[in-house]
Design a protein around this motif. Sequence first.
Motif, PDB file in Angstrom:
ATOM      1  N   GLY A 139       0.788  -1.234   0.000  1.00 25.29           N
ATOM      2  CA  GLY A 139       0.000   0.000   0.000  1.00 25.29           C
ATOM      3  C   GLY A 139       0.812   1.271   0.000  1.00 25.29           C
ATOM      4  N   GLN A 140       2.132   1.175  -0.056  1.00 22.89           N
ATOM      5  CA  GLN A 140       2.979   2.366   0.044  1.00 22.89           C
ATOM      6  C   GLN A 140       3.574   2.758  -1.306  1.00 22.89           C
ATOM      7  OE1 GLN A 140       5.898   2.344   3.204  1.00 22.89           O
ATOM      8  NE2 GLN A 140       4.729   0.849   4.397  1.00 22.89           N
ATOM      9  N   VAL A 141       3.893   4.029  -1.426  1.00 19.95           N
ATOM     10  CA  VAL A 141       4.643   4.524  -2.570  1.00 19.95           C
ATOM     11  C   VAL A 141       6.112   4.153  -2.358  1.00 19.95           C
ATOM     12  CG1 VAL A 141       5.436   6.575  -3.818  1.00 19.95           C
ATOM     13  CG2 VAL A 141       3.048   6.415  -3.027  1.00 19.95           C
ATOM     14  N   VAL A 142       6.723   3.553  -3.382  1.00 17.15           N
ATOM     15  CA  VAL A 142       8.124   3.127  -3.299  1.00 17.15           C
ATOM     16  C   VAL A 142       8.948   3.987  -4.253  1.00 17.15           C
ATOM     17  CG1 VAL A 142       9.740   1.223  -3.665  1.00 17.15           C
ATOM     18  CG2 VAL A 142       7.497   0.779  -2.633  1.00 17.15           C
ATOM     19  N   ASP A 143       9.761   4.855  -3.670  1.00 16.57           N
ATOM     20  CA  ASP A 143      10.673   5.691  -4.442  1.00 16.57           C
ATOM     21  C   ASP A 143      12.103   5.173  -4.260  1.00 16.57           C
ATOM     22  OD1 ASP A 143       8.755   7.372  -5.518  1.00 16.57           O
ATOM     23  OD2 ASP A 143       8.738   8.677  -3.746  1.00 16.57           O
ATOM     24  N   PHE A 144      13.056   5.959  -4.738  1.00 19.94           N
ATOM     25  CA  PHE A 144      14.458   5.509  -4.722  1.00 19.94           C
ATOM     26  C   PHE A 144      14.960   5.151  -3.316  1.00 19.94           C
ATOM     27  CE2 PHE A 144      19.128   6.572  -5.137  1.00 19.94           C
ATOM     28  CZ  PHE A 144      19.445   5.412  -5.820  1.00 19.94           C
ATOM     29  N   PRO A 145      14.696   5.942  -2.275  1.00 14.23           N
ATOM     30  CA  PRO A 145      15.176   5.545  -0.943  1.00 14.23           C
ATOM     31  C   PRO A 145      14.603   4.206  -0.483  1.00 14.23           C
ATOM     32  CG  PRO A 145      14.557   7.861  -0.974  1.00 14.23           C
ATOM     33  CD  PRO A 145      14.056   7.273  -2.256  1.00 14.23           C
ATOM     34  N   GLU A 146      13.308   4.002  -0.738  1.00 11.80           N
ATOM     35  CA  GLU A 146      12.698   2.736  -0.351  1.00 11.80           C
ATOM     36  C   GLU A 146      13.270   1.574  -1.169  1.00 11.80           C
ATOM     37  OE1 GLU A 146      10.406   6.050   0.947  1.00 11.80           O
ATOM     38  OE2 GLU A 146      10.857   5.479  -1.132  1.00 11.80           O
ATOM     39  N   GLU A 147      13.487   1.818  -2.464  1.00 12.24           N
ATOM     40  CA  GLU A 147      14.100   0.785  -3.302  1.00 12.24           C
ATOM     41  C   GLU A 147      15.459   0.383  -2.754  1.00 12.24           C
ATOM     42  OE1 GLU A 147      14.327   2.324  -7.234  1.00 12.24           O
ATOM     43  OE2 GLU A 147      12.195   2.044  -7.680  1.00 12.24           O
ATOM     44  N   GLN A 148      16.240   1.379  -2.332  1.00 15.85           N
ATOM     45  CA  GLN A 148      17.569   1.076  -1.804  1.00 15.85           C
ATOM     46  C   GLN A 148      17.482   0.264  -0.518  1.00 15.85           C
ATOM     47  OE1 GLN A 148      20.476   1.699  -3.437  1.00 15.85           O
ATOM     48  NE2 GLN A 148      21.205   0.308  -1.856  1.00 15.85           N
ATOM     49  N   ALA A 149      16.509   0.581   0.329  1.00 16.32           N
ATOM     50  CA  ALA A 149      16.340  -0.180   1.568  1.00 16.32           C
ATOM     51  C   ALA A 149      15.954  -1.631   1.265  1.00 16.32           C
ATOM     52  CB  ALA A 149      15.262   0.488   2.434  1.00 16.32           C
ATOM     53  N   ILE A 150      15.086  -1.829   0.276  1.00 16.67           N
ATOM     54  CA  ILE A 150      14.685  -3.186  -0.110  1.00 16.67           C
ATOM     55  C   ILE A 150      15.894  -3.956  -0.644  1.00 16.67           C
ATOM     56  CG2 ILE A 150      13.290  -4.520  -1.740  1.00 16.67           C
ATOM     57  CD1 ILE A 150      11.210  -2.218  -1.561  1.00 16.67           C
ATOM     58  N   ILE A 151      16.669  -3.323  -1.515  1.00 20.66           N
ATOM     59  CA  ILE A 151      17.856  -3.968  -2.088  1.00 20.66           C
ATOM     60  C   ILE A 151      18.835  -4.354  -0.991  1.00 20.66           C
ATOM     61  CG2 ILE A 151      19.931  -3.532  -3.478  1.00 20.66           C
ATOM     62  CD1 ILE A 151      17.556  -4.144  -5.196  1.00 20.66           C
TER      63      ILE A 151
END
Length: 866
Positions: A445-457
């Motif tokens: 349900g969240q917007v995933v931008d570059f910071p979130e992508e980096q945390a996932i990676i």
Amino acid sequence: MKLYPYQIQVAQLLRNGTSVLLQAPTGAGKTLAALWPFLEAWDRDDPEMFPRQAIYTVPMRVLANQFLTETRRLVQRLRTPTLPHITIQTGEQPLDPEFRGDIIFTTLDQTLSSLLGVPYSLSTTRSNLNVGAVLGSYLVFDEFHLFPYEASLTVLQLLRQIGRITPFVLMTATFSSTLLQQIATLLRDSGVTVETVVVSPEEARAIATRDQQKERRFYIADTPLIDLENGTHQAQNILGHHHQRSLVVVNTVGRAQSMYEALLNAGAQGIPFSSLVTDEEYEEALRASLQKEEKGQKTSENPWLPLVERVREHLLQHAEAPWVMLLHSRFESKHRRFKEELLRMLWGPKSTEAQQPSIIVIATQVVEVGLDISAEVLHTESAPAAAVLQRAGRCARYPGEKGRVYVYPAPPQANGMPNFKPYDQTTVERETCERSWAALQKYHGQVVDFPEEQAIIDEAHTKQDEALLNDIDQKEGEIWRGICDALDLGITATRTQLIRNTISSRTIIVYDAPDESEEPPFGREGFSIHIGSLHASLGELRTLQNTLGLEWALRRLEVREGKDDNEALYFWLPVNTNEDLQGAFFLAVHPHLAAYDAERGFRLGVASNGNYESSITFRPLREQPDYGAYQLECYHEHIEGMVKVLKMGPWEKRFAWSARRLAEVLGISKEAVWQMLYLTIALHDVGKLQKDWQKWAWIYQKRIGQPLYENHCLVAHTWSDGSETHKQIARSVRPKRPPHAAEGAVASWPLLYQQLDNSQGRGWLARIVCTAIARHHAARASNVSPFCMHPRAPQAVHTAMKAIGKWGESVDETKLLLRHSAPRLEDYLIDPPDERASDDVWWDWWAYFLLVRTLRLTDGLSQERR
């Protein structure tokens, strides 16, 4: 052109001699960031300060095609008197096998095989030609996260050595923080000057705001997208979320084809590619497209456009239900290329809402990178986080768009464990998939931008990246042994070890394979099938064979030696057991046991009418220089011609940067490096100044009716029109024409030693030049014959030295060795490398490769010029 701050930073670092590890969000302009430093240097026209050639390496050929088109548009905006020549070299489009272009877009397999001296694109005798091209270029390695495991290790090991000379950018949107920093440490510890450039969250937001904020919101599903074991699928869910542009990405071709059928059964209509466009039209458009790319014609002249318009009009006129299409790796080139072009035009940055029919695309990993398209909704199976986020980059890709990404769990296997194939070949890979799924669930349900992508990676990939870096240390000796075996011995088996492990896959064609021997059918377009899938399918194939009463189901190609030297015979043998598959890499399936169409692609084990056979692969005909035809040339005329080619073409400018860097690592002056090059050119054919070679030339010229007069200068080339008549006369002359390359190297040794090494003491520079001369026809020449030079050979060398100007003024031609009864070539060559080789040994080899490339190209082109 206004650059982002990080793009300016990349350019400044490279301009100052620092290579770059770059991480930037998808769609933030990484390609421009990598290419701008080269284009800026080209504009300044200072060839000593930055390489005059760039090799842009990608893991997949579709990326090479995309970047080729984008860069040609970019280059047209330059205001320089001459624009860089842009080429492509892939297995599908082998348009620049000698790496002659100024900017070359190519695949990882092509770059690494060339750098290792075992090129896919050249013959064994010419395998040393492209090594120097890679060493002397600015290197871009894009989408590093998609490199095969073997290639990742090899690239990093090689950059530890060549990165100390050659500037490079290594980049991806999905580096983990651990991988990025530890690669930097690894390279710095090896003496490489390198910096990391990571787009900050603030700059990423600023880029997104400048281009109008785009938004991707992630949703995590509870049930698999498609479960073949239990016969369930989410076709209705896909239709329920669909508006105009939906992309569905699954992990295997089989599941993609099953999802396509499920959507058809749920009410979607398949795009009728087979009835809208004829095979002849597909083939003509493909041929025209490849020829256009070979010649570098303007991208506006798109031969696919009329076919795309025809299909688009049909889709708009029959819009009773959403259309659905498949895109995966088991389509013939003509159909795959057309579908990619269709998507680019309908879903690309220049498309408009009013022109778009309603389409659902079912695809595999082939859409993760390389296709500049934007969907409104993405449905994807769970996969490694890097892959999922790359897929998400095809959703809401353009300014102002808002998109939804639905991530589904992997379907269960029979044992209840999730089926992450093909991403779970090892325990480490499977664990990465499991961590990826766990990390993605936190963003429902969240917007995933570059910071979130980096945390996932970071959460998903750090442990796998640590394992990769640990393997670099553990396997360092093994990797360097493979590199040395390739460079020194030309062992092509090292490709599997160092580039891509192809042992797990087999190439299969649909073909009525005969019982008797035949010409090899390698010209047919094959499909790659994992060995595990073949094992699983063999029993069903044999059952279907018996049901249909066929003589055979699957055959494997075997190569046997013929009666004559270099003759090979090809036989098709039956595949009856899984053991028969182990050593078979080229297979044929009976035409009645496979199906193919432009809608679904290749299907193995499907009963058919047998009308389909694999197509003959189209290859554009390159304009190759006809080295069989030669002009009569005196020795000095040949050298003059080569010097003219060197100065008039791009070759002297390209060597300028290499000369500066070689001078630095060899500890000599730039002038000494230039003298090495010019002496290599001036002396490379000294072996033709033998008595017997000149006698052969005299007899040959007489027999073709153009005799040499008594006091004619010593010749480097006899006259030939390239006809079979002239070739037969050349073969019949006695005494036979003696070999000349290695003999010329030995004869030139005393002269080279005095000129280059008299003050150095060990003859190392002379050895580099001798190696280039000895191997300018055969990349791994190791033998030399006794020789006796013509009495006028020193005078011929003296005249040739005038052709190289100041570099030959102080040369003492009387030092030429006039005879040798038992020479040993290894006494005059540089030391072979091994895994323990010192830097000095490697710099000698790099110098040799740079010299021999320039020599071989100017030698051949001097005849092409005439």
